[in-house]
Design a protein around this motif. Structure first.
Motif, mmCIF file in Angstrom:
data_model
loop_
_atom_site.group_PDB
_atom_site.id
_atom_site.type_symbol
_atom_site.label_atom_id
_atom_site.label_comp_id
_atom_site.label_asym_id
_atom_site.label_seq_id
_atom_site.Cartn_x
_atom_site.Cartn_y
_atom_site.Cartn_z
ATOM 1 N N GLU A 129 0.842 -1.197 0.000
ATOM 2 C CA GLU A 129 0.000 0.000 0.000
ATOM 3 C C GLU A 129 0.873 1.241 0.000
ATOM 4 O O GLU A 129 2.042 1.191 0.398
ATOM 5 C CB GLU A 129 -0.879 0.068 1.262
ATOM 6 N N SER A 150 -4.879 5.451 2.467
ATOM 7 C CA SER A 150 -3.964 4.613 1.684
ATOM 8 C C SER A 150 -4.651 4.096 0.429
ATOM 9 O O SER A 150 -5.879 4.142 0.306
ATOM 10 C CB SER A 150 -3.449 3.439 2.500
ATOM 11 N N PRO A 152 -4.216 0.713 -2.514
ATOM 12 C CA PRO A 152 -3.474 -0.504 -2.868
ATOM 13 C C PRO A 152 -2.388 -0.152 -3.889
ATOM 14 O O PRO A 152 -2.594 0.701 -4.757
ATOM 15 C CB PRO A 152 -4.540 -1.392 -3.512
ATOM 16 N N LYS A 155 -3.214 0.108 -7.692
ATOM 17 C CA LYS A 155 -3.948 1.298 -8.126
ATOM 18 C C LYS A 155 -3.021 2.524 -8.083
ATOM 19 O O LYS A 155 -3.113 3.406 -8.938
ATOM 20 C CB LYS A 155 -5.174 1.511 -7.243
ATOM 21 N N GLN A 211 -10.353 5.352 6.854
ATOM 22 C CA GLN A 211 -10.655 4.132 6.113
ATOM 23 C C GLN A 211 -11.006 2.968 7.027
ATOM 24 O O GLN A 211 -11.234 1.871 6.548
ATOM 25 C CB GLN A 211 -9.525 3.758 5.157
ATOM 26 N N VAL A 217 -17.062 0.150 4.781
ATOM 27 C CA VAL A 217 -18.348 -0.543 4.677
ATOM 28 C C VAL A 217 -18.183 -1.981 5.162
ATOM 29 O O VAL A 217 -17.062 -2.492 5.237
ATOM 30 C CB VAL A 217 -18.860 -0.548 3.222
ATOM 31 N N ARG A 219 -18.547 -5.911 4.539
ATOM 32 C CA ARG A 219 -18.635 -6.857 3.435
ATOM 33 C C ARG A 219 -18.526 -8.270 3.993
ATOM 34 O O ARG A 219 -17.883 -8.468 5.032
ATOM 35 C CB ARG A 219 -17.509 -6.608 2.425
ATOM 36 N N GLN A 228 -14.323 -2.925 5.451
ATOM 37 C CA GLN A 228 -13.368 -2.644 4.374
ATOM 38 C C GLN A 228 -13.409 -1.173 4.009
ATOM 39 O O GLN A 228 -14.479 -0.563 3.984
ATOM 40 C CB GLN A 228 -13.744 -3.435 3.123
ATOM 41 N N PRO A 229 -12.259 -0.615 3.661
ATOM 42 C CA PRO A 229 -12.274 0.756 3.143
ATOM 43 C C PRO A 229 -13.030 0.794 1.818
ATOM 44 O O PRO A 229 -12.939 -0.157 1.036
ATOM 45 C CB PRO A 229 -10.794 1.079 2.901
ATOM 46 N N ILE A 230 -13.778 1.866 1.563
ATOM 47 C CA ILE A 230 -14.402 1.985 0.244
ATOM 48 C C ILE A 230 -13.324 2.299 -0.773
ATOM 49 O O ILE A 230 -12.265 2.846 -0.446
ATOM 50 C CB ILE A 230 -15.497 3.061 0.209
ATOM 51 N N GLY A 231 -13.568 1.937 -2.017
ATOM 52 C CA GLY A 231 -12.576 2.128 -3.068
ATOM 53 C C GLY A 231 -13.217 2.641 -4.339
ATOM 54 O O GLY A 231 -13.574 3.810 -4.430
ATOM 55 N N ALA A 232 -13.382 1.752 -5.331
ATOM 56 C CA ALA A 232 -13.912 2.162 -6.637
ATOM 57 C C ALA A 232 -15.375 2.578 -6.509
ATOM 58 O O ALA A 232 -16.135 2.017 -5.719
ATOM 59 C CB ALA A 232 -13.764 1.024 -7.637
ATOM 60 N N ILE A 334 -21.958 4.899 -0.449
ATOM 61 C CA ILE A 334 -22.322 4.155 -1.674
ATOM 62 C C ILE A 334 -23.840 4.082 -1.794
ATOM 63 O O ILE A 334 -24.441 2.992 -1.761
ATOM 64 C CB ILE A 334 -21.686 2.733 -1.705
ATOM 65 N N MET B 365 -0.530 -5.517 -14.113
ATOM 66 C CA MET B 365 -1.110 -5.140 -12.827
ATOM 67 C C MET B 365 -2.274 -4.169 -12.999
ATOM 68 O O MET B 365 -3.036 -3.922 -12.073
ATOM 69 C CB MET B 365 -0.058 -4.483 -11.948
ATOM 70 N N TYR B 368 -5.858 -5.019 -12.040
ATOM 71 C CA TYR B 368 -6.168 -5.171 -10.636
ATOM 72 C C TYR B 368 -6.753 -3.880 -10.093
ATOM 73 O O TYR B 368 -6.064 -2.899 -9.879
ATOM 74 C CB TYR B 368 -4.900 -5.513 -9.863
ATOM 75 N N ALA B 369 -8.026 -3.883 -9.899
ATOM 76 C CA ALA B 369 -8.623 -2.644 -9.414
ATOM 77 C C ALA B 369 -9.894 -2.898 -8.638
ATOM 78 O O ALA B 369 -10.687 -2.005 -8.449
ATOM 79 C CB ALA B 369 -8.901 -1.713 -10.581
ATOM 80 N N THR B 370 -10.096 -4.115 -8.196
ATOM 81 C CA THR B 370 -11.304 -4.354 -7.420
ATOM 82 C C THR B 370 -11.151 -3.726 -6.044
ATOM 83 O O THR B 370 -10.057 -3.372 -5.609
ATOM 84 C CB THR B 370 -11.573 -5.856 -7.266
ATOM 85 N N GLU B 371 -12.277 -3.634 -5.385
ATOM 86 C CA GLU B 371 -12.348 -2.771 -4.211
ATOM 87 C C GLU B 371 -11.520 -3.328 -3.060
ATOM 88 O O GLU B 371 -12.022 -4.077 -2.211
ATOM 89 C CB GLU B 371 -13.815 -2.603 -3.828
ATOM 90 N N ASN B 372 -10.265 -2.964 -3.033
ATOM 91 C CA ASN B 372 -9.412 -3.238 -1.879
ATOM 92 C C ASN B 372 -9.287 -4.700 -1.473
ATOM 93 O O ASN B 372 -9.133 -5.013 -0.298
ATOM 94 C CB ASN B 372 -9.893 -2.452 -0.648
ATOM 95 N N ARG B 374 -6.747 -7.209 -1.321
ATOM 96 C CA ARG B 374 -5.327 -6.989 -1.507
ATOM 97 C C ARG B 374 -4.489 -8.251 -1.736
ATOM 98 O O ARG B 374 -3.362 -8.183 -2.138
ATOM 99 C CB ARG B 374 -4.761 -6.257 -0.290
ATOM 100 N N LEU B 377 -2.466 -9.022 -5.011
ATOM 101 C CA LEU B 377 -1.334 -8.134 -5.246
ATOM 102 C C LEU B 377 -0.033 -8.720 -4.694
ATOM 103 O O LEU B 377 1.012 -8.632 -5.325
ATOM 104 C CB LEU B 377 -1.611 -6.778 -4.600
#
Lengths: 389, 389
Positions: A129, A150, A152, A155, A211, A217, A219, A228-232, A334, B365, B368-372, B374, B377
């Motif tokens: 990270e 942070s 990943p 990204k 985060q 959120v 999951r 989990q931290p929110i991301g996309a 979200i 890489m 790789y972009a799904t929501e956290n 990890r 990776l």
């Protein structure tokens, strides 16, 4: 006629984009929503503003704004939404800023790809990270802290993840993170740390306040729910026309709005005028690409007076679709269910004639565009004249 | 660090976009080039500003700014270039404003499609042109006049031809035609009449000063050369990096710029580093669509010291290509030959290492972009670590 941001809280500023009044795909900077957690720091000497890099790298480094501005710049268009956008529409009130629909905007972001800074620094093998720290400082739950979050590593290394210096071609303004901010296309706004001053490469899940306690959120996990931290950003849409509470006549009306889906591309938008029982496909318009909202519209013909509930529901090219109900595990973030837009129709009101389609005889004339050679036009007009035009 | 327009003439303002300093696809309004023929009129009451329509229509009409602003808006991105852009680079000096390369910009234009106003007015069968008149007034060659220009009817009826009220989402500024202007995507700027106050439908070739004496070119006709008003923009490109006169080291360098082609889409850009003897294809980047400039770049590896002349040459999807020589029949307009950019290379200077390509191990890489989530990776990093990164 000269719209301003809609202020939600004054100090620090949290304000919305006036979506109904800013026709277009790009959101002007001065109208672009602002989400501040603490008061914005002011860069008295922007050129000397420095961002450091340390942690699991072979060569720690630092860059001034002037140095970053002299490197090749990368440009990316992206829609950014606050993860709490639409919170005020939830039936059960969720804690946090009570956003309407306008904590979102679309802009062109330019700056230095983060990977062109991270890679020469020599990332250690165990790195997972990167932590980003802003210069904004304040208290949350009794603890003094700077805003930090942070990302990943993958990204962070994506070629579109940049340290942004410009927004819509202009240098960043203080409320948007001047003189430099992280910009993470396709992620909720919280990822794009403003007033960036430090980056640290780490090998574990960062337990930062923004985060774990906030912007996270529930999951499903191996032993039950996992925070989990929110991301996309998730797929979502908004109706911009007609306005809420519009009083319409019988006839054909324009229903138009926006749809977006984080890192994905919108594939379609369906619209319902009966509260979700039946749906019809809308037409996508203008620029359509990953990260960005796209415009859509459809014509709605209404033949009976009454109250109507309009809904829009977007889906993506990979099959992601807006859910019809809110997931309480999203904890006030979200909020991507369709938001009802209520209008009333009365036979006594005039129809909005200016929404009518243009007559089809224009279509074959559109190809005519060579440099002022006018004779072909006369022939085309002769073919179509006498039609009451 | 805070670029301004480059002033070419002060009164009325004629100024250029600082292309080298405005990274990005959209040109900010305050940096967007200005071409004024007379002093800009100032709308003291913008809401009441009125544009009339008469001539060969069944129902003459007029619209205030407030009325136009209340109609559905159409948005179009388009690059606009002054027909005299680059005039200062001509070997034989041509009359007129001595523009450098910056009389060009790209913006989002929003307003009311002209055809939604023209069609309900009932166009007569013999109509061939629409004349547009601005409120700017002055003297040319001893004659007092308002700025005015005509457009072939088919282009006037094209769904992307609009009366623009907004530019990049903001209301127009005085120098850009506030409160309303014609906007004709794909045509040279002269077509997009600013401070629009009157439209007249006619059935003959309009003999206005700004399309017969000025802003016209010689073209082959039945009995020899025929003077024609300029219309659609020609294919063209510009090098933005490296800057003119750059002093470079041996190694790999970024050569980057813009290309555009009026109503057409750019298909490719070729770059020469030997003054046009050999060419290599550049890579097109970012958003690419009709009307708009697109960004391009290529890497240039230079192994020997010396002076080099860089050239860029664009072509379109229909095979339109930039000519290598200037056509004197263009009379000081449509200057679209490649403009030389001269640089010197010395072995003693350091190479610009920050232009190097990113290592290929990033490419896989990017997915790789799904929501956290990890864990994947870590596996990917294990595969690639130990490589000196």
């Amino acid at each position: 006629m000269n719209p301003q941001r809609k202020i939600v809280t004054a100090s620090p500023e949290n304000s919305e984009t006036p979506l109904d009044n800013s026709a277009g795909w790009v959101t002007p900077n001065r109208l672009f929503f602002v989400r501040n957690h603490f008061e914005p720091p002011v860069a008295t000497d922007a050129a000397a503003w420095t961002c450091t890099l340390d942690g699991l790298v072979a060569r720690p480094a630092a860059w001034t704004f002037a140095e970053l501005a002299s490197l090749p710049q990368h440009t990316v268009f992206a829609t950014v939404e606050c993860a709490g956008n639409g919170r005020s529409f939830l039936r059960e009130r969720a804690e946090g800023v009570q956003w309407g629909a306008g904590a979102i905007g679309n802009a062109e972001w330019s700056g230095v790809p983060l990977r062109t800074l991270l890679e020469p620094a020599g990332l250690a093998a165990g790195a997972t990270e990167v932590v980003f720290e802003g210069a904004d400082h304040g208290e949350e739950h009794g603890h003094a802290m700077n805003f930090s979050r942070s990302l990943p590593l993958a990204k962070a290394l994506h070629p579109d993840t940049i340290i942004a210096l410009r927004m819509n071609g202009e240098w960043l303004e203080p409320n948007h993170g001047a003189p430099m901010r992280l910009f993470v296309p396709g992620h909720y706004g919280v990822a794009s740390v403003k007033w960036l001053r430090a980056m640290r490469v780490i090998d574990h899940a960062y337990p930062g306040f923004f985060q774990t306690t906030k912007y996270s959120v529930n999951r499903p996990g191996p032993g039950g729910k996992v925070r989990q931290p929110i991301g996309a950003s998730a797929v979502k849409s908004a109706i911009l026309q007609p306005p809420e509470g519009a009083q319409l006549g019988l006839g054909r009306h324009l229903v138009a709005g926006l749809a977006w889906a984080g890192e994905e591309k919108i594939a379609g938008v369906d619209v319902s005028s009966d509260g979700g029982r039946t749906w019809q496909a809308a037409q996508l318009k203008g620029i359509r690409q990953p990260y960005c909202w796209c415009q859509w519209e459809t014509r709605w013909t209404v033949g009976a007076a009454g109250d109507y509930t309009l809904l829009a529901r977007a889906h993506t090219e990979t099959g992601q679709t807006q859910p019809l109900d809110y997931n309480p595990d999203n904890l006030g973030y979200i909020i991507n269910l369709p938001i009802a837009r209520n209008v009333s129709v009365a036979a006594s009101r005039p129809a909005q004639v200016y929404f009518a389609d243009a007559p089809p005889w224009n279509d074959f004339m559109e190809a005519y565009a060579t440099e002022n050679s006018r004779r072909p036009l006369d022939v085309e007009l002769a073919l179509t004249a006498g039609d009451g035009i």
